[in-house]
Design a protein around this motif. Structure first.
Motif, mmCIF file in Angstrom:
data_model
loop_
_atom_site.group_PDB
_atom_site.id
_atom_site.type_symbol
_atom_site.label_atom_id
_atom_site.label_comp_id
_atom_site.label_asym_id
_atom_site.label_seq_id
_atom_site.Cartn_x
_atom_site.Cartn_y
_atom_site.Cartn_z
ATOM 1 N N MET A 169 0.848 -1.177 0.000
ATOM 2 C CA MET A 169 0.000 0.000 0.000
ATOM 3 C C MET A 169 0.897 1.246 0.000
ATOM 4 O O MET A 169 1.814 1.358 0.793
ATOM 5 C CB MET A 169 -0.903 -0.025 1.234
ATOM 6 N N SER A 170 0.607 2.176 -0.878
ATOM 7 C CA SER A 170 1.433 3.371 -1.003
ATOM 8 C C SER A 170 1.125 4.373 0.116
ATOM 9 O O SER A 170 0.125 4.261 0.817
ATOM 10 C CB SER A 170 1.199 4.030 -2.361
ATOM 11 N N TYR A 171 2.007 5.357 0.235
ATOM 12 C CA TYR A 171 1.847 6.403 1.241
ATOM 13 C C TYR A 171 0.510 7.115 1.066
ATOM 14 O O TYR A 171 -0.216 7.362 2.023
ATOM 15 C CB TYR A 171 3.007 7.399 1.129
ATOM 16 N N VAL A 172 0.179 7.441 -0.154
ATOM 17 C CA VAL A 172 -1.049 8.191 -0.425
ATOM 18 C C VAL A 172 -2.278 7.358 -0.062
ATOM 19 O O VAL A 172 -3.220 7.867 0.551
ATOM 20 C CB VAL A 172 -1.096 8.627 -1.903
ATOM 21 N N GLU A 173 -2.279 6.084 -0.435
ATOM 22 C CA GLU A 173 -3.423 5.227 -0.119
ATOM 23 C C GLU A 173 -3.664 5.147 1.381
ATOM 24 O O GLU A 173 -4.799 5.045 1.821
ATOM 25 C CB GLU A 173 -3.205 3.824 -0.694
ATOM 26 N N LYS A 174 -2.602 5.203 2.170
ATOM 27 C CA LYS A 174 -2.735 5.153 3.629
ATOM 28 C C LYS A 174 -3.290 6.462 4.208
ATOM 29 O O LYS A 174 -3.812 6.465 5.304
ATOM 30 C CB LYS A 174 -1.382 4.887 4.277
ATOM 31 N N HIS A 175 -3.140 7.565 3.477
ATOM 32 C CA HIS A 175 -3.498 8.875 4.011
ATOM 33 C C HIS A 175 -4.641 9.560 3.274
ATOM 34 O O HIS A 175 -4.783 10.784 3.336
ATOM 35 C CB HIS A 175 -2.259 9.773 4.031
ATOM 36 N N LEU A 176 -5.465 8.810 2.574
ATOM 37 C CA LEU A 176 -6.625 9.392 1.908
ATOM 38 C C LEU A 176 -7.679 9.758 2.951
ATOM 39 O O LEU A 176 -7.862 9.053 3.941
ATOM 40 C CB LEU A 176 -7.227 8.402 0.911
ATOM 41 N N ILE A 177 -8.363 10.876 2.715
ATOM 42 C CA ILE A 177 -9.462 11.264 3.589
ATOM 43 C C ILE A 177 -10.762 10.730 3.000
ATOM 44 O O ILE A 177 -10.802 10.293 1.852
ATOM 45 C CB ILE A 177 -9.506 12.804 3.794
ATOM 46 N N GLU A 178 -11.810 10.783 3.775
ATOM 47 C CA GLU A 178 -13.094 10.233 3.332
ATOM 48 C C GLU A 178 -13.568 10.930 2.062
ATOM 49 O O GLU A 178 -13.576 12.149 1.958
ATOM 50 C CB GLU A 178 -14.136 10.408 4.436
ATOM 51 N N HIS A 221 6.511 11.788 -17.070
ATOM 52 C CA HIS A 221 5.283 12.377 -17.615
ATOM 53 C C HIS A 221 4.864 13.655 -16.874
ATOM 54 O O HIS A 221 3.749 13.744 -16.368
ATOM 55 C CB HIS A 221 4.141 11.359 -17.586
ATOM 56 N N PRO A 222 5.725 14.662 -16.840
ATOM 57 C CA PRO A 222 5.396 15.872 -16.076
ATOM 58 C C PRO A 222 4.219 16.663 -16.648
ATOM 59 O O PRO A 222 3.442 17.245 -15.891
ATOM 60 C CB PRO A 222 6.689 16.693 -16.118
ATOM 61 N N LEU A 223 4.070 16.674 -17.956
ATOM 62 C CA LEU A 223 2.947 17.416 -18.553
ATOM 63 C C LEU A 223 1.614 16.777 -18.204
ATOM 64 O O LEU A 223 0.619 17.473 -17.957
ATOM 65 C CB LEU A 223 3.112 17.523 -20.064
ATOM 66 N N GLU A 224 1.578 15.452 -18.171
ATOM 67 C CA GLU A 224 0.359 14.748 -17.788
ATOM 68 C C GLU A 224 0.012 15.022 -16.322
ATOM 69 O O GLU A 224 -1.152 15.203 -15.982
ATOM 70 C CB GLU A 224 0.510 13.242 -18.025
ATOM 71 N N PHE A 225 1.032 15.086 -15.472
ATOM 72 C CA PHE A 225 0.806 15.413 -14.069
ATOM 73 C C PHE A 225 0.167 16.795 -13.942
ATOM 74 O O PHE A 225 -0.832 16.980 -13.255
ATOM 75 C CB PHE A 225 2.132 15.362 -13.289
ATOM 76 N N ARG A 230 14.204 5.469 -6.736
ATOM 77 C CA ARG A 230 13.138 5.642 -7.730
ATOM 78 C C ARG A 230 11.777 5.250 -7.167
ATOM 79 O O ARG A 230 10.789 5.949 -7.334
ATOM 80 C CB ARG A 230 13.429 4.810 -8.975
ATOM 81 N N ASN A 231 11.730 4.126 -6.502
ATOM 82 C CA ASN A 231 10.447 3.635 -6.001
ATOM 83 C C ASN A 231 9.968 4.372 -4.752
ATOM 84 O O ASN A 231 8.799 4.255 -4.397
ATOM 85 C CB ASN A 231 10.526 2.132 -5.735
ATOM 86 N N ALA A 232 10.836 5.113 -4.102
ATOM 87 C CA ALA A 232 10.453 5.830 -2.886
ATOM 88 C C ALA A 232 9.904 7.223 -3.182
ATOM 89 O O ALA A 232 9.584 7.970 -2.267
ATOM 90 C CB ALA A 232 11.650 5.939 -1.940
ATOM 91 N N THR A 233 9.775 7.575 -4.444
ATOM 92 C CA THR A 233 9.224 8.877 -4.823
ATOM 93 C C THR A 233 7.847 8.670 -5.434
ATOM 94 O O THR A 233 7.701 7.914 -6.387
ATOM 95 C CB THR A 233 10.142 9.588 -5.831
ATOM 96 N N GLU A 234 6.861 9.331 -4.861
ATOM 97 C CA GLU A 234 5.483 9.245 -5.359
ATOM 98 C C GLU A 234 4.955 10.655 -5.593
ATOM 99 O O GLU A 234 5.115 11.522 -4.748
ATOM 100 C CB GLU A 234 4.565 8.585 -4.332
ATOM 101 N N MET A 235 4.323 10.850 -6.722
ATOM 102 C CA MET A 235 3.605 12.092 -7.000
ATOM 103 C C MET A 235 2.201 11.687 -7.399
ATOM 104 O O MET A 235 2.018 10.942 -8.356
ATOM 105 C CB MET A 235 4.283 12.896 -8.099
ATOM 106 N N THR A 236 1.221 12.159 -6.644
ATOM 107 C CA THR A 236 -0.146 11.711 -6.838
ATOM 108 C C THR A 236 -1.097 12.890 -6.854
ATOM 109 O O THR A 236 -0.948 13.828 -6.085
ATOM 110 C CB THR A 236 -0.553 10.746 -5.699
ATOM 111 N N VAL A 237 -2.089 12.796 -7.728
ATOM 112 C CA VAL A 237 -3.179 13.766 -7.768
ATOM 113 C C VAL A 237 -4.439 13.023 -7.344
ATOM 114 O O VAL A 237 -4.750 11.961 -7.888
ATOM 115 C CB VAL A 237 -3.375 14.349 -9.189
ATOM 116 N N THR A 238 -5.135 13.566 -6.358
ATOM 117 C CA THR A 238 -6.434 13.012 -5.980
ATOM 118 C C THR A 238 -7.497 14.026 -6.372
ATOM 119 O O THR A 238 -7.175 15.099 -6.892
ATOM 120 C CB THR A 238 -6.516 12.731 -4.462
ATOM 121 N N ASN A 239 -8.739 13.724 -6.088
ATOM 122 C CA ASN A 239 -9.800 14.670 -6.412
ATOM 123 C C ASN A 239 -9.834 15.846 -5.430
ATOM 124 O O ASN A 239 -10.587 16.795 -5.632
ATOM 125 C CB ASN A 239 -11.159 13.966 -6.451
#
Length: 163
Positions: free
Chosen positions: A1-10, A149-153, A82-91
């Motif tokens: 489970m990624s860092y972001v998945e552990k810290h999502l709010i409702e 993929h920085p432009l997609e981000f 490489r695997n310890a870096t996560e960039m995530t967009v949520t809603n």
């Protein structure tokens, strides 16, 4: 489970995820191969030197083993970075997490994102990596290099802000 998945709010869902581009592995792999091949050469020289019984032969075997281990460590460290870096967009937010043991995180509400800049070199444009610069309201810019993929981000962040 990624860092972001552990810290999502409702009510929060992940929209887009990226990480460091594979190009960050080139230097660690080249160093690993260089040290590994040197270690193998030391083993071969050790085996040829007087049947492997002399002190010089034993020291070459030890040096070869150390070089092989160093080569593997370079490669393993590159993969971990490489695997310890996560960039995530949520809603609702933009997450950036860098590091494994020592961690640096940025969690920015979409309403607080002032701008996202992208810088790409010619090679970066061809291979699909670049630098992402996130500006929050009233904050200093956060710079993240070699992102895949920085432009997609940036597009995903802008689409979520518009919603």
């Amino acid at each position: 489970m990624s860092y972001v998945e552990k810290h999502l709010i409702e009510g929060e869902t992940i929209v887009y995820e990226t990480r460091l581009h594979w190009i960050v592995l080139i230097v660690p792999i080249l160093l690993g191969v260089l040290f590994g091949l040197t270690g193998v050469a030391m083993f071969v020289l050790s085996a040829r030197a007087t049947g492997g019984k002399s002190a010089a032969s034993e020291s070459m075997t030890i040096i070869g083993a150390v070089l092989l281990v160093l080569g593997l460590l370079f490669i393993a460290r590159g993969i971990l970075v490489r695997n310890a870096t996560e960039m995530t967009v949520t809603n609702k937010r933009v997450f950036v997490k860098v590091g494994l043991a020592a961690r640096r995180t940025i969690e920015l509400l979409l309403s607080r994102v002032e701008s996202i800049g992208v810088e790409e070199s010619v090679l970066g444009r061809m291979l699909g990596y670049g630098t992402v610069i996130v500006h929050g309201t009233g904050g200093t810019p956060e710079i993240f290099n070699m992102i895949a993929h920085p432009l997609e981000f940036r597009t995903q962040v802008q689409q979520q802000i518009e919603k």
